[in-house]
Design an enzyme around this catalytic site. Structure first.
Site, PDB file in Angstrom:
ATOM      1  N   ALA A 106       0.848  -1.209   0.000  1.00  0.00           N
ATOM      2  CA  ALA A 106       0.000   0.000   0.000  1.00  0.00           C
ATOM      3  C   ALA A 106       0.871   1.242   0.000  1.00  0.00           C
ATOM      4  CB  ALA A 106      -0.937  -0.015   1.199  1.00  0.00           C
ATOM      5  N   GLY A 107       1.919   1.225  -0.837  1.00  0.00           N
ATOM      6  CA  GLY A 107       2.725   2.430  -1.036  1.00  0.00           C
ATOM      7  C   GLY A 107       2.038   3.290  -2.095  1.00  0.00           C
ATOM      8  N   VAL A 108       2.724   4.364  -2.492  1.00  0.00           N
ATOM      9  CA  VAL A 108       2.120   5.292  -3.444  1.00  0.00           C
ATOM     10  C   VAL A 108       1.733   4.581  -4.746  1.00  0.00           C
ATOM     11  CG1 VAL A 108       2.533   7.380  -4.785  1.00  0.00           C
ATOM     12  CG2 VAL A 108       3.439   7.195  -2.464  1.00  0.00           C
ATOM     13  N   GLU A 151      -0.966  -5.139   2.738  1.00  0.00           N
ATOM     14  CA  GLU A 151       0.160  -4.325   3.214  1.00  0.00           C
ATOM     15  C   GLU A 151       0.718  -4.935   4.496  1.00  0.00           C
ATOM     16  OE1 GLU A 151       2.177  -1.594   2.408  1.00  0.00           O
ATOM     17  OE2 GLU A 151       3.034  -2.221   4.314  1.00  0.00           O
ATOM     18  N   VAL A 176       2.494 -10.834   2.673  1.00  0.00           N
ATOM     19  CA  VAL A 176       2.340 -11.872   1.649  1.00  0.00           C
ATOM     20  C   VAL A 176       3.514 -12.836   1.729  1.00  0.00           C
ATOM     21  CG1 VAL A 176       2.260 -12.316  -0.831  1.00  0.00           C
ATOM     22  CG2 VAL A 176       0.991 -10.384   0.139  1.00  0.00           C
ATOM     23  N   GLY A 207       7.970  -1.852  -3.753  1.00  0.00           N
ATOM     24  CA  GLY A 207       9.079  -0.904  -3.728  1.00  0.00           C
ATOM     25  C   GLY A 207      10.005  -1.112  -4.918  1.00  0.00           C
ATOM     26  N   ARG A 208      11.003  -0.244  -5.024  1.00  0.00           N
ATOM     27  CA  ARG A 208      11.930  -0.296  -6.149  1.00  0.00           C
ATOM     28  C   ARG A 208      13.358  -0.335  -5.615  1.00  0.00           C
ATOM     29  NH1 ARG A 208       9.670   0.874 -10.951  1.00  0.00           N
ATOM     30  NH2 ARG A 208      11.608   1.686 -11.813  1.00  0.00           N
ATOM     31  N   ASP A 239      17.190   8.026  -8.907  1.00  0.00           N
ATOM     32  CA  ASP A 239      16.802   6.837  -8.145  1.00  0.00           C
ATOM     33  C   ASP A 239      17.979   5.932  -7.804  1.00  0.00           C
ATOM     34  OD1 ASP A 239      14.169   7.631  -8.350  1.00  0.00           O
ATOM     35  OD2 ASP A 239      13.447   5.759  -9.247  1.00  0.00           O
ATOM     36  N   HIS A 242      -9.990  34.843  -4.609  1.00  0.00           N
ATOM     37  CA  HIS A 242     -11.230  34.214  -4.164  1.00  0.00           C
ATOM     38  C   HIS A 242     -12.157  34.042  -5.360  1.00  0.00           C
ATOM     39  CE1 HIS A 242     -14.700  33.227  -1.742  1.00  0.00           C
ATOM     40  NE2 HIS A 242     -15.400  34.071  -2.480  1.00  0.00           N
TER      41      HIS A 242
HETATM   42  P1  FAD Z   1      14.736   6.179 -14.504  1.00  0.00           P
HETATM   43  O1  FAD Z   1      13.535   6.947 -14.812  1.00  0.00           O
HETATM   44  O2  FAD Z   1      14.589   4.749 -14.099  1.00  0.00           O
HETATM   45  O3  FAD Z   1      15.671   6.285 -15.792  1.00  0.00           O
HETATM   46  C1  FAD Z   1      16.881   5.627 -15.878  1.00  0.00           C
HETATM   47  C2  FAD Z   1      17.190   5.387 -17.339  1.00  0.00           C
HETATM   48  O4  FAD Z   1      18.526   4.932 -17.458  1.00  0.00           O
HETATM   49  C3  FAD Z   1      16.318   4.316 -17.999  1.00  0.00           C
HETATM   50  O5  FAD Z   1      15.876   4.742 -19.243  1.00  0.00           O
HETATM   51  C4  FAD Z   1      17.262   3.121 -18.122  1.00  0.00           C
HETATM   52  O6  FAD Z   1      16.939   2.276 -19.220  1.00  0.00           O
HETATM   53  C5  FAD Z   1      18.577   3.828 -18.359  1.00  0.00           C
HETATM   54  N1  FAD Z   1      19.776   3.060 -18.010  1.00  0.00           N
HETATM   55  C6  FAD Z   1      20.030   2.380 -16.871  1.00  0.00           C
HETATM   56  N2  FAD Z   1      21.265   1.836 -16.902  1.00  0.00           N
HETATM   57  C7  FAD Z   1      21.784   2.184 -18.096  1.00  0.00           C
HETATM   58  C8  FAD Z   1      23.024   1.921 -18.726  1.00  0.00           C
HETATM   59  N3  FAD Z   1      23.981   1.245 -18.104  1.00  0.00           N
HETATM   60  N4  FAD Z   1      23.229   2.403 -19.968  1.00  0.00           N
HETATM   61  C9  FAD Z   1      22.254   3.133 -20.601  1.00  0.00           C
HETATM   62  N5  FAD Z   1      21.085   3.407 -20.045  1.00  0.00           N
HETATM   63  C10 FAD Z   1      20.848   2.948 -18.810  1.00  0.00           C
HETATM   64  N6  FAD Z   1       7.797   9.903  -9.346  1.00  0.00           N
HETATM   65  C11 FAD Z   1       7.281  11.133  -9.182  1.00  0.00           C
HETATM   66  O7  FAD Z   1       8.014  12.058  -8.828  1.00  0.00           O
HETATM   67  N7  FAD Z   1       5.944  11.377  -9.395  1.00  0.00           N
HETATM   68  C12 FAD Z   1       5.097  10.396  -9.774  1.00  0.00           C
HETATM   69  O8  FAD Z   1       3.912  10.646  -9.961  1.00  0.00           O
HETATM   70  C13 FAD Z   1       5.611   9.097  -9.957  1.00  0.00           C
HETATM   71  N8  FAD Z   1       4.801   8.090 -10.350  1.00  0.00           N
HETATM   72  C14 FAD Z   1       5.329   6.860 -10.573  1.00  0.00           C
HETATM   73  C15 FAD Z   1       4.480   5.840 -10.983  1.00  0.00           C
HETATM   74  C16 FAD Z   1       4.974   4.568 -11.226  1.00  0.00           C
HETATM   75  C17 FAD Z   1       4.046   3.483 -11.682  1.00  0.00           C
HETATM   76  C18 FAD Z   1       6.372   4.324 -11.064  1.00  0.00           C
HETATM   77  C19 FAD Z   1       6.952   2.972 -11.344  1.00  0.00           C
HETATM   78  C20 FAD Z   1       7.230   5.331 -10.642  1.00  0.00           C
HETATM   79  C21 FAD Z   1       6.710   6.604 -10.387  1.00  0.00           C
HETATM   80  N9  FAD Z   1       7.527   7.647  -9.944  1.00  0.00           N
HETATM   81  C22 FAD Z   1       7.003   8.888  -9.734  1.00  0.00           C
HETATM   82  C23 FAD Z   1       8.969   7.453  -9.700  1.00  0.00           C
HETATM   83  C24 FAD Z   1       9.784   7.979 -10.879  1.00  0.00           C
HETATM   84  O9  FAD Z   1       9.364   7.320 -12.040  1.00  0.00           O
HETATM   85  C25 FAD Z   1      11.267   7.760 -10.628  1.00  0.00           C
HETATM   86  O10 FAD Z   1      11.629   8.368  -9.394  1.00  0.00           O
HETATM   87  C26 FAD Z   1      12.096   8.371 -11.739  1.00  0.00           C
HETATM   88  O11 FAD Z   1      11.777   7.796 -12.985  1.00  0.00           O
HETATM   89  C27 FAD Z   1      13.590   8.195 -11.466  1.00  0.00           C
HETATM   90  O12 FAD Z   1      14.303   8.840 -12.459  1.00  0.00           O
HETATM   91  P2  FAD Z   1      15.765   8.372 -12.884  1.00  0.00           P
HETATM   92  O13 FAD Z   1      16.145   9.224 -14.037  1.00  0.00           O
HETATM   93  O14 FAD Z   1      16.645   8.340 -11.693  1.00  0.00           O
HETATM   94  O15 FAD Z   1      15.608   6.848 -13.347  1.00  0.00           O
HETATM   95  P1  AMP Z   2       6.770   1.792  -1.379  1.00  0.00           P
HETATM   96  O1  AMP Z   2       8.134   1.371  -0.885  1.00  0.00           O
HETATM   97  O2  AMP Z   2       6.318   3.128  -0.875  1.00  0.00           O
HETATM   98  O3  AMP Z   2       6.629   1.650  -2.866  1.00  0.00           O
HETATM   99  O4  AMP Z   2       5.718   0.784  -0.743  1.00  0.00           O
HETATM  100  C1  AMP Z   2       5.840  -0.610  -0.811  1.00  0.00           C
HETATM  101  C2  AMP Z   2       5.007  -1.207   0.310  1.00  0.00           C
HETATM  102  O5  AMP Z   2       4.985  -2.626   0.161  1.00  0.00           O
HETATM  103  C3  AMP Z   2       5.546  -0.920   1.712  1.00  0.00           C
HETATM  104  O6  AMP Z   2       4.550  -0.267   2.454  1.00  0.00           O
HETATM  105  C4  AMP Z   2       5.871  -2.302   2.271  1.00  0.00           C
HETATM  106  O7  AMP Z   2       5.584  -2.408   3.645  1.00  0.00           O
HETATM  107  C5  AMP Z   2       4.948  -3.220   1.472  1.00  0.00           C
HETATM  108  N1  AMP Z   2       5.427  -4.615   1.402  1.00  0.00           N
HETATM  109  C6  AMP Z   2       6.691  -5.047   1.186  1.00  0.00           C
HETATM  110  N2  AMP Z   2       6.758  -6.414   1.191  1.00  0.00           N
HETATM  111  C7  AMP Z   2       5.476  -6.859   1.417  1.00  0.00           C
HETATM  112  C8  AMP Z   2       4.876  -8.160   1.558  1.00  0.00           C
HETATM  113  N3  AMP Z   2       5.578  -9.295   1.440  1.00  0.00           N
HETATM  114  N4  AMP Z   2       3.537  -8.236   1.796  1.00  0.00           N
HETATM  115  C9  AMP Z   2       2.801  -7.097   1.901  1.00  0.00           C
HETATM  116  N5  AMP Z   2       3.319  -5.865   1.803  1.00  0.00           N
HETATM  117  C10 AMP Z   2       4.640  -5.725   1.558  1.00  0.00           C
END
Ligand code: FAD
Ligand code: AMP
Length: 475
Positions: A189-191, A211, A245, A278-279, A319, A451
Site C-alpha cells: 500500500a505504497g504510493v 500491506e 504476503v 518498492g523499487r 533513483d 477568491h
Molecule cells: P529512470 O527513470 O529509471 O531512468 C533511468 C534510465 O537509465 C532508464 O531509461 C534506463 O533504461 C537507463 N539506463 C540504466 N542503466 C543504463 C546503462 N547502463 N546504460 C544506458 N542506459 C541505462 N515519481 C514522481 O516524482 N511522481 C510520480 O507521480 C511518480 N509516479 C510513478 C508511478 C509509477 C508506476 C512508477 C513505477 C514510478 C513513479 N515515480 C514517480 C517514480 C519515478 O518514475 C522515478 O523516481 C524516476 O523515474 C527516477 O528517475 P531516474 O532518471 O533516476 O531513473
Molecule cells: P513503497 O516502498 O512506498 O513503494 O511501498 C511498498 C510497500 O509494500 C511498503 O509499504 C511495504 O511495507 C509493502 N510490502 C513489502 N513487502 C510486502 C509483503 N511481502 N507483503 C505485503 N506488503 C509488503
C-alpha cells in the site's frame, strides 16, 4: 562524430536528461546514453517516469477519475449521462500517445540544446571513459571530463510471487492491462500500489490491497493518513493492513495469494496480482572494475550531499542514489550537478521535496509531519482548514479533506504543510515556495489569495495556526 565530451550522462530518465540539457545550456559538449526498451522493442528516452511510471499512471488516473465522476458525481450537478461505457483500448491508446509525445519531446529538446543522444548501453570504465554499446552491438569508447550516472531503479520482485508478465505483474504491467480484471490483488500500500489500485477499482475491478505494515501510509502526517484510509476504503479498496504476503501461485488463470496477519495464514484468490513492494537501484553492468565508484549495502551508488561519487569527475543522481525515489528529486540533482560541473552555484534543498499521491482526494505534503515535529521536542502550533468550508471546493463538489500547516512557536517558521483534498499536488507548490524562502506562517497569512480558489484553504490554515481563521471555527 567525436568521441570526446565534456560530460557523458548514462541514463536518460528524469534525472539524466535534465542533467544533459543543463550541461549543454552551460556550453559544455554532452552525450546522453540511454538503453530503455519498450515492450514492442522500440527505444525511447525518458526512463521509467515517462515510459512506465509518472506519465502513463497519471494518464490512466485521469481517465478513470472521469469515469468515476461521471458515474458518481455528475448527478449532483444535475447531469444525467445514462450508462457510462468504458473503452479500455481507447483509454490505453490515449495513454500511449501521451507517452510517445513526451518521450519524443526529449529528442527535440536534445536537438535544440545540442545534446548528442546515444541509444544503447553505457558502462563506466576507469579514467573517465565510457564504453557505449549501441543496440546493434557496435561499440565505441567515449572520453569524458565528467560522467553523470543516472541509471535509475527497477521494481522489486517478491521471491515467493515472481513476475510472470501476465498474472503476476509489476507496475508497468499493471499500466498495460487490456481489460479490467474482475479481481485484482495489489501487494504493497505504497504510493504506486494505491494509485494503480485506484485506477482499476474506478474502472470496476474488485481490489484487495495487502500491506505488511500495521500502519497506513506511515510516511504521511497521521491525520492525513487516517483521512486517506477512509477515502480509499470508501472508493472500495479492500485494504488489509498487517498482511504480509508469503507466496502466490498461478493455476487455471487465477492467482492464489497467501498472506499472514494477526489471524494466521490467509488465502485470497484474484485474477491479476500487482507486486508493488518498492523499487531498488538499477546498476546492472554499469561499472567496470577499478572505476572507484562504490555501491552501498542496498545497491545505491554511494554519493556525498553534492552527488559526488568516490571517483573524481564521476557523479550520480536520481533513483540510483539515496533519497526519495521521485522524478523531481532526480531532476533537481541532475541540474545541480550540471551547474556544479560548470562552476556555477548549485544546491538541492532536500528539506523541501514535495510528495504527492494522485488519488481522489489527492494527497500532498512537504516538510515535517506533526508527529516528526512533536518527536523533535520543538514547540509547535497547528492550523487546519477543511475543504468543506471552501466555496470553490463546494462549487467543484470536492469538499473532502483539509489543509494543515505546522509552524514553530519560537519563530513562526513553517515546518510542514499537509494537504488532502482537490488539486493538493498543485496547491503544495505554494507551500514548497514558502518553505524554500523560510517563510513564517504570518508570511502566508499576509499573502493575498484569490477568491474563490482552493489555495484560500492554505491561507486559512496558516491563519488558523494563530487562531485567526476567518472562514472556519478556530479550535
Ligand atoms: P529512470 O527513470 O529509471 O531512468 C533511468 C534510465 O537509465 C532508464 O531509461 C534506463 O533504461 C537507463 N539506463 C540504466 N542503466 C543504463 C546503462 N547502463 N546504460 C544506458 N542506459 C541505462 N515519481 C514522481 O516524482 N511522481 C510520480 O507521480 C511518480 N509516479 C510513478 C508511478 C509509477 C508506476 C512508477 C513505477 C514510478 C513513479 N515515480 C514517480 C517514480 C519515478 O518514475 C522515478 O523516481 C524516476 O523515474 C527516477 O528517475 P531516474 O532518471 O533516476 O531513473
Ligand atoms: P513503497 O516502498 O512506498 O513503494 O511501498 C511498498 C510497500 O509494500 C511498503 O509499504 C511495504 O511495507 C509493502 N510490502 C513489502 N513487502 C510486502 C509483503 N511481502 N507483503 C505485503 N506488503 C509488503
Amino acid at each position: 562524430m567525436s568521441d570526446q565530451f565534456d560530460v557523458v550522462v548514462i541514463g536518460g530518465g528524469p534525472a539524466g536528461y535534465p542533467a544533459a540539457i543543463r550541461a549543454a545550456q552551460n556550453k559544455l559538449s554532452v552525450a546522453c546514453i540511454d538503453e530503455w526498451q519498450n515492450r514492442d522493442g522500440s527505444h525511447a528516452f525518458g526512463g521509467t517516469c515517462l515510459n512506465a511510471g509518472c506519465i502513463p499512471s497519471k494518464a490512466l488516473l485521469e481517465s478513470s477519475e472521469l469515469v468515476h465522476r461521471a458515474q458518481h458525481e455528475f448527478k449532483a450537478h444535475g447531469i444525467s449521462v445514462g450508462t457510462v461505457e468504458v473503452d479500455i483500448a481507447g483509454m490505453q491508446k490515449r495513454k500511449a500517445a501521451i507517452v510517445r509525445q513526451s518521450t519524443q519531446g526529449i529528442l527535440a529538446l536534445f536537438k535544440s540544446a545540442g545534446v548528442t543522444p546515444l541509444q544503447g548501453h553505457g558502462r563506466l570504465l576507469p579514467g573517465l571513459k565510457v564504453e557505449f554499446t549501441a543496440h546493434d552491438g557496435a561499440k565505441r569508447t567515449l572520453q569524458a571530463k565528467h560522467v553523470i550516472l543516472a541509471s535509475g531503479s527497477q521494481p522489486m520482485e517478491l521471491k515467493s510471487a515472481p513476475f510472470d508478465g501476465r498474472h503476476v505483474v509489476d507496475s508497468w504491467g499493471a499500466l498495460d492491462f487490456d481489460a479490467v480484471p474482475k479481481r485484482l490483488g495489489v501487494i504493497g500500500a505504497g504510493v504506486i500500489g494505491l494509485e494503480l489500485g485506484s485506477v482499476w477499482r474506478r474502472l470496476g475491478a474488485e481490489v484487495v490491497v495487502l500491506e505488511a505494515l500495521p500502519d497506513f501510509l506511515p510516511m504521511a502526517d497521521g491525520q492525513v493518513s487516517k483521512e486517506a484510509l477512509r477515502h480509499f476504503r470508501k472508493l472500495g479498496l479492500d485494504i488489509r493492513l498487517g498482511a504480509k504476503v508469503t507466496g502466490a501461485s498461478v493455476a487455471g488463470g487465477e492467482v492464489t495469494v497467501a498472506y499472514t496477519d494477526a489471524k494466521g495464514e490467509q488465502p485470497v484468490v484474484v485474477d491479476r496480482l500487482v507486486v508493488a513492494i518498492g523499487r531498488r537501484p538499477y546498476t546492472r553492468d554499469l561499472l567496470a572494475e577499478g572505476t572507484g565508484v562504490a555501491l552501498d549495502e542496498r545497491g545505491f551508488v554511494q554519493v556525498d550531499e553534492h552527488c559526488r561519487t568516490g571517483a573524481k569527475g564521476v557523479w550520480a543522481v536520481g533513483d540510483c542514489v539515496r533519497g526519495p525515489m521521485l522524478a523531481h528529486k532526480g531532476k533537481e540533482e541532475g541540474v545541480a550537478v550540471a551547474d556544479a560541473i560548470a562552476g556555477l552555484y548549485a544546491e538541492v534543498n532536500y528539506k523541501v521535496i514535495p510528495s504527492v499521491i494522485y488519488s481522489a482526494p489527492e494527497i500532498a505534503w512537504v516538510g515535517l509531519t506533526e508527529e516528526q515535529v512533536k518527536a523533535s521536542g520543538r514547540a509547535y502550533k497547528v492550523g487546519s482548514f477543511p475543504f468543506a468550508a471552501s466555496g470553490r471546493a463546494r462549487a467543484m463538489e470536492a469538499t473532502a479533506g483539509f489543509c494543515k500547516v505546522v509552524a514553530a512557536v519560537d519563530n513562526d517558521e513553517i515546518l510542514g504543510v499537509h494537504i488532502i483534498g482537490p488539486m493538493a499536488g498543485e496547491m503544495i507548490a505554494e507551500a514548497v515556495l514558502a518553505m524554500e524562502y523560510s517563510a513564517s506562517s504570518e508570511d502566508l497569512q499576509r499573502t493575498i489569495h484569490a477568491h474563490p480558489t482552493l489555495s484560500e484553504a492554505l491561507h486559512e490554515a496558516a491563519l488558523a495556526a494563530d487562531k485567526r481563521a476567518i472562514d472556519c471555527l478556530n479550535k
